[in-house]
Design a protein around this motif. Structure first.
Motif, PDB file in Angstrom:
ATOM      1  N   VAL A 194      20.142  10.459   7.661  1.00 36.47           N
ATOM      2  CA  VAL A 194      19.187   9.854   8.583  1.00 36.47           C
ATOM      3  C   VAL A 194      17.977  10.770   8.782  1.00 36.47           C
ATOM      4  CG1 VAL A 194      18.836   9.089  10.979  1.00 36.47           C
ATOM      5  CG2 VAL A 194      20.925   8.453   9.762  1.00 36.47           C
ATOM      6  N   GLY A 195      18.212  12.089   8.851  1.00 31.18           N
ATOM      7  CA  GLY A 195      17.109  13.034   9.023  1.00 31.18           C
ATOM      8  C   GLY A 195      16.113  12.977   7.882  1.00 31.18           C
ATOM      9  N   ASP A 196      16.634  12.909   6.640  1.00 29.57           N
ATOM     10  CA  ASP A 196      15.738  12.795   5.477  1.00 29.57           C
ATOM     11  C   ASP A 196      14.930  11.498   5.547  1.00 29.57           C
ATOM     12  OD1 ASP A 196      16.615  15.195   4.454  1.00 29.57           O
ATOM     13  OD2 ASP A 196      18.087  14.287   3.088  1.00 29.57           O
ATOM     14  N   HIS A 197      15.588  10.423   5.956  1.00 34.01           N
ATOM     15  CA  HIS A 197      14.940   9.121   6.063  1.00 34.01           C
ATOM     16  C   HIS A 197      13.833   9.160   7.130  1.00 34.01           C
ATOM     17  CE1 HIS A 197      14.753   4.731   5.740  1.00 34.01           C
ATOM     18  NE2 HIS A 197      14.767   4.666   7.070  1.00 34.01           N
ATOM     19  N   ILE A 198      14.139   9.762   8.260  1.00 36.81           N
ATOM     20  CA  ILE A 198      13.150   9.869   9.350  1.00 36.81           C
ATOM     21  C   ILE A 198      11.933  10.654   8.898  1.00 36.81           C
ATOM     22  CG2 ILE A 198      12.724  10.997  11.581  1.00 36.81           C
ATOM     23  CD1 ILE A 198      15.555  10.144  12.413  1.00 36.81           C
TER      24      ILE A 198
ATOM     25  N   PHE B 163       0.814  -1.228   0.000  1.00 37.78           N
ATOM     26  CA  PHE B 163       0.000   0.000   0.000  1.00 37.78           C
ATOM     27  C   PHE B 163       0.848   1.279   0.000  1.00 37.78           C
ATOM     28  CE2 PHE B 163       0.181  -1.556   4.454  1.00 37.78           C
ATOM     29  CZ  PHE B 163       0.819  -0.494   5.090  1.00 37.78           C
ATOM     30  N   TYR B 164       2.139   1.168   0.321  1.00 42.84           N
ATOM     31  CA  TYR B 164       3.001   2.357   0.298  1.00 42.84           C
ATOM     32  C   TYR B 164       3.619   2.558  -1.080  1.00 42.84           C
ATOM     33  CZ  TYR B 164       6.388   5.765   2.090  1.00 42.84           C
ATOM     34  OH  TYR B 164       7.127   6.910   2.320  1.00 42.84           O
ATOM     35  N   GLY B 165       3.667   1.477  -1.874  1.00 40.99           N
ATOM     36  CA  GLY B 165       4.158   1.580  -3.251  1.00 40.99           C
ATOM     37  C   GLY B 165       5.580   1.066  -3.395  1.00 40.99           C
ATOM     38  N   ASP B 166       5.869   0.478  -4.551  1.00 42.45           N
ATOM     39  CA  ASP B 166       7.204  -0.072  -4.810  1.00 42.45           C
ATOM     40  C   ASP B 166       8.279   1.007  -4.793  1.00 42.45           C
ATOM     41  OD1 ASP B 166       6.381  -2.700  -4.991  1.00 42.45           O
ATOM     42  OD2 ASP B 166       6.044  -2.603  -7.167  1.00 42.45           O
ATOM     43  N   ASP B 167       8.004   2.144  -5.441  1.00 39.46           N
ATOM     44  CA  ASP B 167       9.025   3.192  -5.544  1.00 39.46           C
ATOM     45  C   ASP B 167       9.338   3.785  -4.174  1.00 39.46           C
ATOM     46  OD1 ASP B 167       9.135   2.795  -8.254  1.00 39.46           O
ATOM     47  OD2 ASP B 167       7.868   4.525  -8.760  1.00 39.46           O
ATOM     48  N   ASN B 168       8.301   4.105  -3.397  1.00 44.37           N
ATOM     49  CA  ASN B 168       8.522   4.692  -2.074  1.00 44.37           C
ATOM     50  C   ASN B 168       9.254   3.719  -1.148  1.00 44.37           C
ATOM     51  OD1 ASN B 168       7.268   7.133  -2.664  1.00 44.37           O
ATOM     52  ND2 ASN B 168       5.257   6.416  -1.994  1.00 44.37           N
ATOM     53  N   THR B 169       8.844   2.460  -1.201  1.00 42.92           N
ATOM     54  CA  THR B 169       9.477   1.464  -0.331  1.00 42.92           C
ATOM     55  C   THR B 169      10.927   1.244  -0.736  1.00 42.92           C
ATOM     56  OG1 THR B 169       7.331   0.364  -0.053  1.00 42.92           O
ATOM     57  CG2 THR B 169       9.292  -0.864   0.617  1.00 42.92           C
ATOM     58  N   GLN B 170      11.196   1.176  -2.045  1.00 44.97           N
ATOM     59  CA  GLN B 170      12.577   0.973  -2.507  1.00 44.97           C
ATOM     60  C   GLN B 170      13.452   2.152  -2.103  1.00 44.97           C
ATOM     61  OE1 GLN B 170      13.711  -1.924  -3.821  1.00 44.97           O
ATOM     62  NE2 GLN B 170      15.699  -0.949  -3.447  1.00 44.97           N
ATOM     63  N   GLU B 171      12.882   3.342  -2.100  1.00 46.23           N
ATOM     64  CA  GLU B 171      13.644   4.515  -1.657  1.00 46.23           C
ATOM     65  C   GLU B 171      14.108   4.352  -0.210  1.00 46.23           C
ATOM     66  OE1 GLU B 171      13.201   9.398  -1.301  1.00 46.23           O
ATOM     67  OE2 GLU B 171      11.587   8.190  -2.170  1.00 46.23           O
ATOM     68  N   LEU B 172      13.243   3.788   0.635  1.00 44.49           N
ATOM     69  CA  LEU B 172      13.620   3.558   2.041  1.00 44.49           C
ATOM     70  C   LEU B 172      14.769   2.557   2.122  1.00 44.49           C
ATOM     71  CD1 LEU B 172      10.075   3.330   3.680  1.00 44.49           C
ATOM     72  CD2 LEU B 172      11.685   5.232   3.827  1.00 44.49           C
ATOM     73  N   TYR B 173      14.689   1.479   1.337  1.00 41.01           N
ATOM     74  CA  TYR B 173      15.791   0.511   1.308  1.00 41.01           C
ATOM     75  C   TYR B 173      17.095   1.184   0.852  1.00 41.01           C
ATOM     76  CZ  TYR B 173      12.944  -3.789   1.843  1.00 41.01           C
ATOM     77  OH  TYR B 173      12.145  -4.802   2.305  1.00 41.01           O
ATOM     78  N   ASN B 174      17.009   2.010  -0.197  1.00 43.10           N
ATOM     79  CA  ASN B 174      18.204   2.662  -0.747  1.00 43.10           C
ATOM     80  C   ASN B 174      18.826   3.624   0.269  1.00 43.10           C
ATOM     81  OD1 ASN B 174      17.724   1.279  -3.120  1.00 43.10           O
ATOM     82  ND2 ASN B 174      16.792   3.029  -4.172  1.00 43.10           N
TER      83      ASN B 174
END
Length: 345
Positions: free
Chosen positions: A301-305, A256-267
């Motif tokens: 880390v701030g951007d990720h948070i 539900f969050y989307g492939d692109d958004n989730t992959q960005e978190l992994y990256n």
């Protein structure tokens, strides 16, 4: 080169937290023994309420240990004491009143241990205070239980000696004190959790708050030893947090969050892990260079948070029930605990 990322004081607090958990489990076991053996209905009812509190508080202690980030074994003294205490409480040498006295003493020791951990945290680091914050709930309720047990001891002791009830004056005053203390504890419990597990957003947010506190501590010192200590905790906390998210959270939100958004978190986390290893290879004696690299890490880390808290959390709220969020928290906490144990080994 940074030769170690462990710190003696932090390891000592980790061992005290492990002791606290071991004694909480012992208290729960003893609650049940006292309930099973209790000849008085009114005392048994109060002990049953204590057991419910103690089971919830064990969950809070588990959460605190995972947030603290150091998995330790109980001390040698604790490992010797617990089986001896269990044997004593299971035997017939003591009256019910005497067993209740030892239970009250155990509650007192547990409350004092929690307070001492809090005081030590104030000395060692602000990030530790953040991690152990929910422990205040356990400390308040432990003190309330002590007062309640004193009233129960008055009743049980008089009954054993005379076969009659004690006069109610002191008992009533004790119950008033318990109500007041429980009210304070209850308000704190509500702020933290009224269950054994918080929801997933709360647990992740606690991790974020702790690492931001560590970054602040890095920015406030140029002492190479303190820099190494704070970075050591950042290193362990971020690695355990990232791996637990990648094992539990990201696979569950992808649909539900989307492939692109989730992959960005992994990256982002892959970049973060690379930066952690680069900083680990720098000598903290070069304080300015060391802090500069940590500042770069802090920005990533701030951007990720911000992405997690402003977009992923909203997606979780919109697509998951309370039960699903609590279950995700349970799995996240278990995964993180396992990762921390592997890192310690």
């Amino acid at each position: 080169m940074v030769t170690t990322i462990d710190d003696t004081k932090r390891m000592a607090i980790g061992e005290r937290l492990a002791d606290l958990r071991a004694f909480q489990s012992l208290i729960i076991s003893n609650d049940q023994k006292l309930i099973d053996a209790c000849p008085y209905e009114d005392v048994r009812e109060r002990l049953q309420n204590m057991l419910s509190d103690d089971q919830k508080n064990l969950g809070i202690i588990d959460t605190v240990i995972v947030q603290y980030g150091i998995q330790s074994e109980p001390s040698a003294a604790t490992k010797i004491f617990i089986p001896q205490f269990e044997k004593m409480m299971s035997g017939d040498e003591f009256t019910y009143y005497q067993k209740l006295i030892h239970h009250e003493l155990m509650k007192h020791g547990q409350a004092m241990s929690g307070i001492m951990i809090h005081k030590a945290a104030q000395v060692v680091g602000a990030d530790i205070e953040v991690a152990i914050g929910p422990l205040n709930t356990v400390n308040f309720e432990g003190r309330a239980h002590q007062e309640q047990l004193k009233g129960m001891l008055e009743q049980v002791g008089v009954r054993e000696m005379t076969g009659q009830d004690a006069h109610q004056g002191l008992w009533a005053r004790v119950q008033d004190a318990v109500a007041a203390l429980s009210g304070v504890a209850g308000s704190i419990t509500t702020q933290n959790t009224d269950k054994q597990d918080m929801n997933i957003q709360t647990l992740i947010r606690l991790d974020h708050e702790k690492v931001n506190t560590l970054f602040t501590e890095v920015g406030a010192t140029k002492d190479p030893q303190k820099l190494q200590e704070y970075f050591g905790q950042i290193y362990k906390d971020l690695l355990a947090h990232a791996q637990a998210e990648e094992e539990v959270v990201y696979p569950k939100v992808r649909s539900f969050y989307g492939d692109d958004n989730t992959q960005e978190l992994y990256n982002e986390q892959a970049q973060m892990k690379q930066m952690l290893d680069e900083i680990k290879a720098i000598d903290p004696a070069n304080a300015d260079g060391f802090r500069s690299k940590i500042k770069d890490l802090m920005d990533v880390v701030g951007d990720h948070i911000r992405q997690e808290e402003f977009t992923m959390f909203t997606a979780i709220d919109n697509n998951c029930t309370d039960e699903q969020k609590e279950q995700m928290a349970t799995e996240f906490k278990a995964a993180k605990s396992k990762i921390q144990q592997e890192m310690s080994a």
